[in-house]
Design a protein around this motif. Structure first.
Motif, short mmCIF file in Angstrom:
data_model
loop_
_atom_site.label_atom_id
_atom_site.label_comp_id
_atom_site.label_asym_id
_atom_site.label_seq_id
_atom_site.Cartn_x
_atom_site.Cartn_y
_atom_site.Cartn_z
N ASP A 63 44.30 42.58 59.01
CA ASP A 63 45.27 43.70 58.98
C ASP A 63 46.62 43.25 58.42
N MET A 64 46.58 42.48 57.37
CA MET A 64 47.81 42.05 56.72
C MET A 64 47.67 42.21 55.22
N GLY A 65 48.79 42.29 54.52
CA GLY A 65 48.76 42.47 53.08
C GLY A 65 48.27 41.23 52.36
N TYR A 66 47.65 41.46 51.18
CA TYR A 66 47.16 40.34 50.39
C TYR A 66 48.31 39.41 49.98
N LYS A 67 49.44 39.99 49.60
CA LYS A 67 50.55 39.19 49.10
C LYS A 67 51.04 38.20 50.15
N GLU A 68 51.02 38.62 51.41
CA GLU A 68 51.52 37.74 52.47
C GLU A 68 50.67 36.50 52.60
N ILE A 69 49.35 36.66 52.64
CA ILE A 69 48.47 35.50 52.78
C ILE A 69 48.46 34.68 51.49
N SER A 70 48.66 35.34 50.34
CA SER A 70 48.72 34.62 49.07
C SER A 70 49.97 33.74 49.00
N ASN A 71 51.07 34.22 49.55
CA ASN A 71 52.31 33.44 49.54
C ASN A 71 52.19 32.16 50.35
N TYR A 72 51.34 32.16 51.38
CA TYR A 72 51.12 30.95 52.18
C TYR A 72 50.14 29.99 51.50
N ASN A 73 49.38 30.50 50.51
CA ASN A 73 48.37 29.68 49.83
C ASN A 73 48.52 29.81 48.32
N PRO A 74 49.67 29.43 47.76
CA PRO A 74 49.88 29.60 46.32
C PRO A 74 48.95 28.77 45.45
N SER A 75 48.39 27.70 46.02
CA SER A 75 47.52 26.84 45.22
C SER A 75 46.16 27.48 44.93
N LEU A 76 45.80 28.57 45.64
CA LEU A 76 44.52 29.24 45.41
C LEU A 76 44.67 30.19 44.22
N VAL A 77 44.64 29.64 43.02
CA VAL A 77 44.87 30.43 41.82
C VAL A 77 43.69 31.35 41.51
N GLY A 78 42.52 31.04 42.05
CA GLY A 78 41.35 31.89 41.85
C GLY A 78 41.25 33.00 42.86
N ALA B 161 38.74 58.69 58.17
CA ALA B 161 38.37 57.44 58.85
C ALA B 161 36.91 57.12 58.60
N GLY B 162 36.63 55.83 58.37
CA GLY B 162 35.26 55.38 58.13
C GLY B 162 34.96 55.17 56.66
N LYS B 163 35.71 55.84 55.77
CA LYS B 163 35.49 55.67 54.34
C LYS B 163 36.24 54.42 53.84
N THR B 164 35.84 53.94 52.68
CA THR B 164 36.44 52.73 52.11
C THR B 164 37.26 53.09 50.87
N LEU B 165 38.45 52.54 50.81
CA LEU B 165 39.35 52.75 49.68
C LEU B 165 39.52 51.46 48.89
N SER B 166 39.76 51.61 47.60
CA SER B 166 40.15 50.47 46.76
C SER B 166 41.67 50.47 46.67
N ILE B 167 42.29 49.40 47.16
CA ILE B 167 43.75 49.30 47.17
C ILE B 167 44.19 48.38 46.04
N PRO B 168 44.93 48.87 45.06
CA PRO B 168 45.39 48.00 43.97
C PRO B 168 46.47 47.04 44.47
N GLN B 169 46.32 45.78 44.10
CA GLN B 169 47.30 44.76 44.46
C GLN B 169 47.81 44.11 43.18
N ARG B 170 49.08 44.33 42.89
CA ARG B 170 49.67 43.79 41.67
C ARG B 170 50.11 42.35 41.93
N LEU B 171 49.63 41.46 41.10
CA LEU B 171 49.90 40.04 41.29
C LEU B 171 51.22 39.66 40.64
N PHE B 172 51.97 38.83 41.34
CA PHE B 172 53.17 38.22 40.76
C PHE B 172 52.92 36.73 40.76
#
Length: 548
Positions: free
Chosen positions: A333-348, A480-491
């Motif tokens: 339940d957290m944003g992708y950017k937050e976990i990405s900022n803690y793991n910048p070396s995971l370029v893939g 509720a129950g359906k799945t959405l595609s959430i766009p995440q813009r990479l910086f």
């Protein structure tokens, strides 16, 4: 009569040998331990040997009459002392003074004041800060016009400094060098220079690989704070051992060992401020700039700054390989950017293949990740990493730039710019750089009861319109129950910048390539390459293509 005289001779020899042993060995042990106390110990040994001589002369005849067999035993003991070093000293362990005691090599006791390990041995290594007019100039710059930016860097450094200082100390590098990323990367682990140096310590690819950093489509450990710090510490230590000066080591870190070695040969000096006259301008300013940053960082309040060393603000949890960090973020339940900022070396944007990977998550999320570990294990494996770097493509016989651009989802203009092409002609077998496809990924999110599109847009750092566009939604109602595609813009540091603007310059009389290069802030060689020029001659009225 002959037997008695022989016994007397043996007895006298035994006494003489005892006297020699009593005199010689205390003197030898004293010499090995302390030459300053030699006369005093020698006198004690002589007194002791005199006492032994008197006792031997008084007691030996009586012993001869009592038991003749003891004489042979005494001779055997005497012979034993010639071959057994432990038995050579006539003094007992209680009688020997501290100066006469000797220990075997490798068994010396370590006192509390002496270093007991490598870490303590390196504790006193310091970097000598020097202040002069060049250093003062950068102090004024950092605390003047550049104060706002410098304050941001110092604030960012707080979570890295404690661990970096400890790692540098363990490798025998002065802890003051922990502040070097201030001028290298601004303590931004995703920083990339014009020369493609990456990370906190700005490693170029060959040097990073040389010092054990993994660099591939899955992971770039130049962006891993701890691993890159260890590599930098070992590199700097090696440079110090080569040049014998931390200032020269920093200079070599900036411009390379060969240049520094050449400058030393030319100047005949090992003083940085003398050698720097033969070094590139960037390196001449590099050490003064670091000294200035270090002076401010050591006493930030004096210059109107503040550093709060918060230390580690994350927890590391082992995660199976080939798992998307975007999907893991969704489970937490957290944003992708937050976990990405803690793991910048995971370029893939996923954990690399092979062994389990220690994923960093914010403090307090470690237990949450362990709680959903079974769900993480059931996530679909990522077959190929998300491509955020250019790839290489070999041109085939029937290829054209338009076909290649269409195949890889890019444009002809981007292909031309990435490969310094002035026209559209390519030849079979030619290797082309293909820029990354884009900077957007899509995260799957299963709608929970009580969630609305506004909450999701805020959590994932996107907009309501982008979510609606990605899911073909006409309104803002979600179920509720359906799945959405959430766009995440990479910086991401590897996302290519926008293609520079293409400019057509009409040559007028008096124009020169050097003047045009200066005006458009490019190089003469770039203008020549963009226009297929073999010389610097310009013809008035013609157009030049320039990218700026």
């Amino acid at each position: 009569m002959d037997g008695i005289s022989a016994e007397k001779i043996n007895m006298n020899l035994t006494v003489i040998l005892s006297i020699l042993l009593a005199v010689f060995f205390p003197w030898a042990s004293v010499t090995a331990s302390s030459l300053t106390q030699l006369p005093e110990q020698f006198q004690e040994a002589q007194a002791k040997s005199a006492e032994l001589t008197e006792e031997a002369s008084e007691a030996e005849p009586a012993d001869t009459l009592r038991n003749p067999e003891d004489k042979s035993k005494k001779a055997e003991e005497t012979a034993k002392t010639d071959t057994d070093p432990a038995a050579q000293s006539p003094l007992s362990s209680d009688e020997q003074g501290p100066q006469a005691q000797q220990t075997e090599p490798g068994t010396e006791e370590i006192s509390e004041d002496e270093p007991t390990d490598a870490l303590q041995a390196y504790e006193d290594i310091k970097f000598e800060i020097k202040r002069n007019s060049k250093v003062d100039r950068y102090i004024r710059r950092f605390s003047g016009k550049g104060k706002r930016n410098f304050a941001v860097i110092l604030k960012r450094s707080g979570k890295y400094l404690p661990e970096i200082k400890e790692m540098l100390r363990s490798e025998g590098v002065p802890q003051e060098i922990a502040y070097l990323p201030i001028i290298e990367s601004g303590f931004n682990p995703r920083a990339v220079s014009k020369k493609n140096a990456v990370g906190l310590w700005q490693f170029i690819r060959p040097t990073g690989l040389k010092y054990g950093l993994k660099i591939n489509y899955w992971v770039d450990e130049r962006m891993h704070a701890e691993k890159s710090t260890l590599a930098a510490a070992r590199y700097l230590r090696k440079l110090y051992e080569e040049f014998g000066s931390w200032e020269l080591a920093l200079a070599a870190y900036n411009c390379g060992e060969k240049r520094v070695a050449k400058a030393i040969r030319r100047t005949g000096s090992t003083d940085f401020w003398t050698v720097s006259r033969r070094l590139p301008r960037e390196t001449r300013n590099y050490v003064p700039k670091f000294n200035a940053a270090l002076i401010i960082a050591k006493n930030p309040e004096k210059y109107g700054f503040r550093i709060t060393e918060t230390g580690r603000d994350y927890e590391a949890v082992s995660v199976p390989p080939r798992k998307s960090i975007a999907e893991i973020a969704n489970l937490l339940d957290m944003g992708y950017k937050e976990i990405s900022n803690y793991n910048p070396s995971l370029v893939g944007l996923s954990t690399p293949p092979g062994k389990s990977y220690k994923l960093k998550v914010p403090k307090g999320y470690g237990e949450k990740l362990l709680a959903v570990k079974s769900e993480v294990e059931t996530l679909k494996d990522v077959k190929t990493p998300f491509r955020t770097r250019p790839v290489r493509y070999t041109v085939k016989t029937d290829d054209s730039l338009w076909k290649i651009a269409r195949k890889f989802g890019t444009s002809v203009e981007k292909l031309k710019y990435a490969n310094d092409l002035s026209g559209t002609i390519i030849r079979p077998g030619q290797r082309l750089k293909i820029p990354a496809r884009g900077n957007v990924i899509y995260v799957k999110h299963k709608i929970r009861p009580g969630e609305n599109i506004y909450v999701l847009a805020k959590r994932y750092g996107t907009s309501i319109d982008e979510i609606k566009r990605a899911n073909n939604l006409k309104g803002s109602l979600i179920i509720a129950g359906k799945t959405l595609s959430i766009p995440q813009r990479l910086f991401h540091s590897y996302v290519p910048q926008d293609v520079p603007k293409k400019v057509h310059h009409k040559i007028i009389p008096g124009d020169t390539l050097s003047e045009l290069a200066l005006r458009y802030r490019v190089s003469v060689s770039q203008i020549k390459r963009w226009n297929n020029m073999s010389s610097t001659m310009l013809i008035a009225g013609r157009n030049l293509v320039i990218y700026k």
